[in-house]
Design a protein around this motif. Sequence first.
Motif, PDB file in Angstrom:
ATOM      1  N   GLN A  49       0.840  -1.200   0.000  1.00  0.00           N
ATOM      2  CA  GLN A  49       0.000   0.000   0.000  1.00  0.00           C
ATOM      3  C   GLN A  49       0.877   1.252   0.000  1.00  0.00           C
ATOM      4  O   GLN A  49       1.844   1.329   0.750  1.00  0.00           O
ATOM      5  CB  GLN A  49      -0.898   0.006   1.236  1.00  0.00           C
ATOM      6  CG  GLN A  49      -1.837   1.197   1.305  1.00  0.00           C
ATOM      7  CD  GLN A  49      -2.746   1.155   2.533  1.00  0.00           C
ATOM      8  OE1 GLN A  49      -2.549   0.347   3.431  1.00  0.00           O
ATOM      9  NE2 GLN A  49      -3.740   2.027   2.558  1.00  0.00           N
ATOM     10  N   PRO A  50       0.546   2.229  -0.844  1.00  0.00           N
ATOM     11  CA  PRO A  50       1.328   3.471  -0.861  1.00  0.00           C
ATOM     12  C   PRO A  50       1.228   4.225   0.465  1.00  0.00           C
ATOM     13  O   PRO A  50       0.258   4.074   1.208  1.00  0.00           O
ATOM     14  CB  PRO A  50       0.697   4.293  -1.986  1.00  0.00           C
ATOM     15  CG  PRO A  50      -0.096   3.325  -2.784  1.00  0.00           C
ATOM     16  CD  PRO A  50      -0.488   2.211  -1.868  1.00  0.00           C
ATOM     17  N   GLU A  51       2.217   5.035   0.702  1.00  0.00           N
ATOM     18  CA  GLU A  51       2.275   5.869   1.904  1.00  0.00           C
ATOM     19  C   GLU A  51       1.150   6.895   1.874  1.00  0.00           C
ATOM     20  O   GLU A  51       0.876   7.516   0.858  1.00  0.00           O
ATOM     21  CB  GLU A  51       3.630   6.602   1.942  1.00  0.00           C
ATOM     22  CG  GLU A  51       3.894   7.359   3.196  1.00  0.00           C
ATOM     23  CD  GLU A  51       4.311   6.489   4.378  1.00  0.00           C
ATOM     24  OE1 GLU A  51       4.111   6.926   5.517  1.00  0.00           O
ATOM     25  OE2 GLU A  51       4.834   5.383   4.159  1.00  0.00           O
ATOM     26  N   ILE A  87      -7.874   3.148   3.296  1.00  0.00           N
ATOM     27  CA  ILE A  87      -8.947   2.402   2.651  1.00  0.00           C
ATOM     28  C   ILE A  87      -9.841   1.853   3.763  1.00  0.00           C
ATOM     29  O   ILE A  87      -9.400   1.055   4.585  1.00  0.00           O
ATOM     30  CB  ILE A  87      -8.404   1.238   1.811  1.00  0.00           C
ATOM     31  CG1 ILE A  87      -7.411   1.746   0.771  1.00  0.00           C
ATOM     32  CG2 ILE A  87      -9.552   0.484   1.151  1.00  0.00           C
ATOM     33  CD1 ILE A  87      -6.626   0.631   0.121  1.00  0.00           C
ATOM     34  N   THR A  88     -11.097   2.280   3.768  1.00  0.00           N
ATOM     35  CA  THR A  88     -12.060   1.822   4.769  1.00  0.00           C
ATOM     36  C   THR A  88     -12.749   0.562   4.256  1.00  0.00           C
ATOM     37  O   THR A  88     -13.207   0.522   3.115  1.00  0.00           O
ATOM     38  CB  THR A  88     -13.100   2.924   5.059  1.00  0.00           C
ATOM     39  OG1 THR A  88     -12.415   4.100   5.510  1.00  0.00           O
ATOM     40  CG2 THR A  88     -14.083   2.483   6.129  1.00  0.00           C
ATOM     41  N   VAL A  89     -12.804  -0.451   5.107  1.00  0.00           N
ATOM     42  CA  VAL A  89     -13.461  -1.714   4.764  1.00  0.00           C
ATOM     43  C   VAL A  89     -14.925  -1.586   5.170  1.00  0.00           C
ATOM     44  O   VAL A  89     -15.236  -1.474   6.354  1.00  0.00           O
ATOM     45  CB  VAL A  89     -12.788  -2.901   5.485  1.00  0.00           C
ATOM     46  CG1 VAL A  89     -13.479  -4.208   5.114  1.00  0.00           C
ATOM     47  CG2 VAL A  89     -11.300  -2.965   5.165  1.00  0.00           C
ATOM     48  N   TYR A 139      -9.897   0.106   8.912  1.00  0.00           N
ATOM     49  CA  TYR A 139      -9.343   0.722   7.709  1.00  0.00           C
ATOM     50  C   TYR A 139      -7.860   0.407   7.640  1.00  0.00           C
ATOM     51  O   TYR A 139      -7.222   0.114   8.646  1.00  0.00           O
ATOM     52  CB  TYR A 139      -9.628   2.226   7.622  1.00  0.00           C
ATOM     53  CG  TYR A 139      -8.912   3.117   8.609  1.00  0.00           C
ATOM     54  CD1 TYR A 139      -7.706   3.731   8.273  1.00  0.00           C
ATOM     55  CD2 TYR A 139      -9.458   3.403   9.849  1.00  0.00           C
ATOM     56  CE1 TYR A 139      -7.061   4.577   9.152  1.00  0.00           C
ATOM     57  CE2 TYR A 139      -8.834   4.247  10.739  1.00  0.00           C
ATOM     58  CZ  TYR A 139      -7.637   4.844  10.391  1.00  0.00           C
ATOM     59  OH  TYR A 139      -6.995   5.685  11.276  1.00  0.00           O
ATOM     60  N   LEU A 140      -7.338   0.416   6.406  1.00  0.00           N
ATOM     61  CA  LEU A 140      -5.931   0.106   6.143  1.00  0.00           C
ATOM     62  C   LEU A 140      -5.193   1.403   5.869  1.00  0.00           C
ATOM     63  O   LEU A 140      -5.721   2.291   5.204  1.00  0.00           O
ATOM     64  CB  LEU A 140      -5.808  -0.788   4.907  1.00  0.00           C
ATOM     65  CG  LEU A 140      -6.158  -2.268   5.023  1.00  0.00           C
ATOM     66  CD1 LEU A 140      -7.575  -2.496   5.480  1.00  0.00           C
ATOM     67  CD2 LEU A 140      -5.918  -2.957   3.705  1.00  0.00           C
ATOM     68  N   ARG A 141      -3.968   1.461   6.370  1.00  0.00           N
ATOM     69  CA  ARG A 141      -3.162   2.656   6.161  1.00  0.00           C
ATOM     70  C   ARG A 141      -1.683   2.302   6.264  1.00  0.00           C
ATOM     71  O   ARG A 141      -1.298   1.384   6.981  1.00  0.00           O
ATOM     72  CB  ARG A 141      -3.515   3.689   7.228  1.00  0.00           C
ATOM     73  CG  ARG A 141      -2.828   5.010   7.002  1.00  0.00           C
ATOM     74  CD  ARG A 141      -3.409   6.094   7.858  1.00  0.00           C
ATOM     75  NE  ARG A 141      -2.740   7.351   7.534  1.00  0.00           N
ATOM     76  CZ  ARG A 141      -2.582   8.337   8.371  1.00  0.00           C
ATOM     77  NH1 ARG A 141      -3.076   8.253   9.585  1.00  0.00           N
ATOM     78  NH2 ARG A 141      -1.964   9.426   8.014  1.00  0.00           N
ATOM     79  N   GLY A 184       6.090   4.152   6.527  1.00  0.00           N
ATOM     80  CA  GLY A 184       6.577   2.821   6.184  1.00  0.00           C
ATOM     81  C   GLY A 184       5.913   1.681   6.940  1.00  0.00           C
ATOM     82  O   GLY A 184       6.076   0.522   6.576  1.00  0.00           O
ATOM     83  N   ASP A 185       5.160   1.986   8.000  1.00  0.00           N
ATOM     84  CA  ASP A 185       4.501   0.949   8.795  1.00  0.00           C
ATOM     85  C   ASP A 185       3.100   0.675   8.262  1.00  0.00           C
ATOM     86  O   ASP A 185       2.350   1.604   7.951  1.00  0.00           O
ATOM     87  CB  ASP A 185       4.387   1.375  10.263  1.00  0.00           C
ATOM     88  CG  ASP A 185       5.732   1.463  10.955  1.00  0.00           C
ATOM     89  OD1 ASP A 185       6.625   0.648  10.635  1.00  0.00           O
ATOM     90  OD2 ASP A 185       5.895   2.335  11.831  1.00  0.00           O
ATOM     91  N   LEU A 186       2.757  -0.608   8.182  1.00  0.00           N
ATOM     92  CA  LEU A 186       1.418  -1.015   7.763  1.00  0.00           C
ATOM     93  C   LEU A 186       0.517  -1.114   8.986  1.00  0.00           C
ATOM     94  O   LEU A 186       0.913  -1.674  10.014  1.00  0.00           O
ATOM     95  CB  LEU A 186       1.471  -2.362   7.047  1.00  0.00           C
ATOM     96  CG  LEU A 186       2.217  -2.375   5.725  1.00  0.00           C
ATOM     97  CD1 LEU A 186       2.367  -3.799   5.217  1.00  0.00           C
ATOM     98  CD2 LEU A 186       1.492  -1.508   4.704  1.00  0.00           C
TER      99      LEU A 186
END
Length: 181
Positions: free
Chosen positions: A110-112, A126-128, A144-146, A150-152
């Motif tokens: 995933q991009p920063e 990105i909200t699930v 949500y993903l973020r 550099g950290d996922l």
Amino acid sequence: MNIKNKEIYPDCLSITRTVEVGGLTKSQLMQKMQQHSILMNELGEKLFTDDYFTTSAKTFSLETVELTIRDLGLPKGDTLTKIYERANHLGLELCPLELGPYLRLGYLDQPEGKSSQQHQAPNGSITVSSETLNNEENFPKGFYLRRIKGDLWLRGYIADEHHVWDPDDHFVFVKQSGAIV
């Protein structure tokens, strides 16, 4: 250059992914996320560890669609209720809550994201889309993903029924089986 996308789903730019879900217990899923150095905020942990958050013993595949609220035909944004109604009308379904961790594991590049304003979805997140487990005001509504520095992250969020999401916020839905789009 500012390009406005006036098309709505399915005639818009979207990202589809096939995600394998299930087959792991909650503890195995958490261990797998730790192996990939995936971090969780306090709300994400609260949601993940809640007894109502369950995982499927069987593995299954879901075809997901990532798009913006604008791509749903909501150019001014809207509330979760209206967003979910509109998505359903367009042949999209809410995701099972357990999709969040599996999507995070499958989307390691995933991009920063950039910093964001308080009470807004972070830029690049990105909200699930999913049903809420608990309607209490301070209970997380979903994941949500973020990627931050550099950290996922797999993060939980709180939003009430009056919160208006920005038209450029990204959401993930599941394609309805048998939907003609």
